[in-house]
Scaffold this active site. Sequence first.
Site, PDB file in Angstrom:
ATOM      1  CE  LYS A 118      -5.944   1.986  -0.577  1.00 57.08           C
ATOM      2  NZ  LYS A 118      -6.349   2.115   0.783  1.00 57.08           N
ATOM      3  CE  LYS A 135      -3.525   2.500   2.551  1.00 57.94           C
ATOM      4  NZ  LYS A 135      -4.579   2.458   3.565  1.00 57.94           N
TER       5      LYS A 135
END
Length: 325
Positions: free
Chosen positions: A248, A195
């Site tokens: 992400k 992330k």
Amino acid sequence: MNIVKRPRRLRVNGTIRSIVRETKLSVDDLVYPLFVVEGENIKDEIKSMKGNYRFSIDKLLEEIKEIEELSIKSVLLFGIPNHKDKCGSQAYDEDGIIQKAVRAIKLKFPKMYVITDICMCEYTSHGHCGILTEEGYVDNDKTLEYLSKIAVSHALAGADMVAPSDMMDGRVGHIRESLDKAGYVNVPIMAYSAKYASAFYGPFRDAADSAPSFGDRKSYQMDPCNVKEAIREVELDIEEGADIVMVKPALPYLDVIRKVKDEFNMPIAAYNVSGEYSMIKMAVDNGLLNESAIMESLISIKRAGAEIIITYFAKYAAEKLRTQL
Ligand code: PBG
């Protein structure tokens, strides 16, 4: 004789194009993120994310009905509590917004697969993803205790899967152990493994009211310049017991998705985040892009290697897939 090679033969009409199509999006690939607030009869459009709403639980149930009718099988829930404090206590409260929402959904729509986001930023008064030290640094190991408490409380409420998005070190292992101890051996963990500290979360932070009140998230989320580090993060999460690993954002990190796909034999999720959504949505709504840009961008995520796509376009895509062919 030098015969002209004609790849166009397989593009002559829609039927042959669909027969040779290498990548296909299915409604089964889609996870729809939803925002839940306290109160009743609330369906507030999120300004920065047109077509997305903050729902009170009664309205959320109406939305879930629509989602189920579209054959979308899974939702990812984010809660926005009324009360925030230093340790995000509403995140693990038995009567917190997520716990209530999960119970309500599972009661009425038992087949809907409910994934809950495990993080503290929507619940802390300072907007960081964990417990702060006096100096304002997120205290990793103290935060782990809280994340585990949150995960177990979600499982107790009936969550089918938990998805830690905080980026603390060791959280997957800690949560796995806590879930197992509490008897939730069959609740999988979808880890937000790679992330990045991304500007593409901007609209989400408006939606969830979760922007940090000072500083940024760079001391826990990843540097956009790094790929080897993403592989290391994914590796650690797998070792610690992650069932699904996530990259992400998605579109600016397709190379990372592909690399993770090539390195590991694991289901891979990609989060097509709020900024990616709003960017394309605004361009389509204003006539700058044809709306086929939406499916094209989702296909690119699948082609890069993701099996699971978390996207605010899920309803749109489900409808499109239903009417295609
Ligand atoms: C919570 C969380 C965020 C997103 C998902 N979980 C925001 C953040 O890290 O600041 C972003 C999702 C999106 O932009 O759609 N930590």
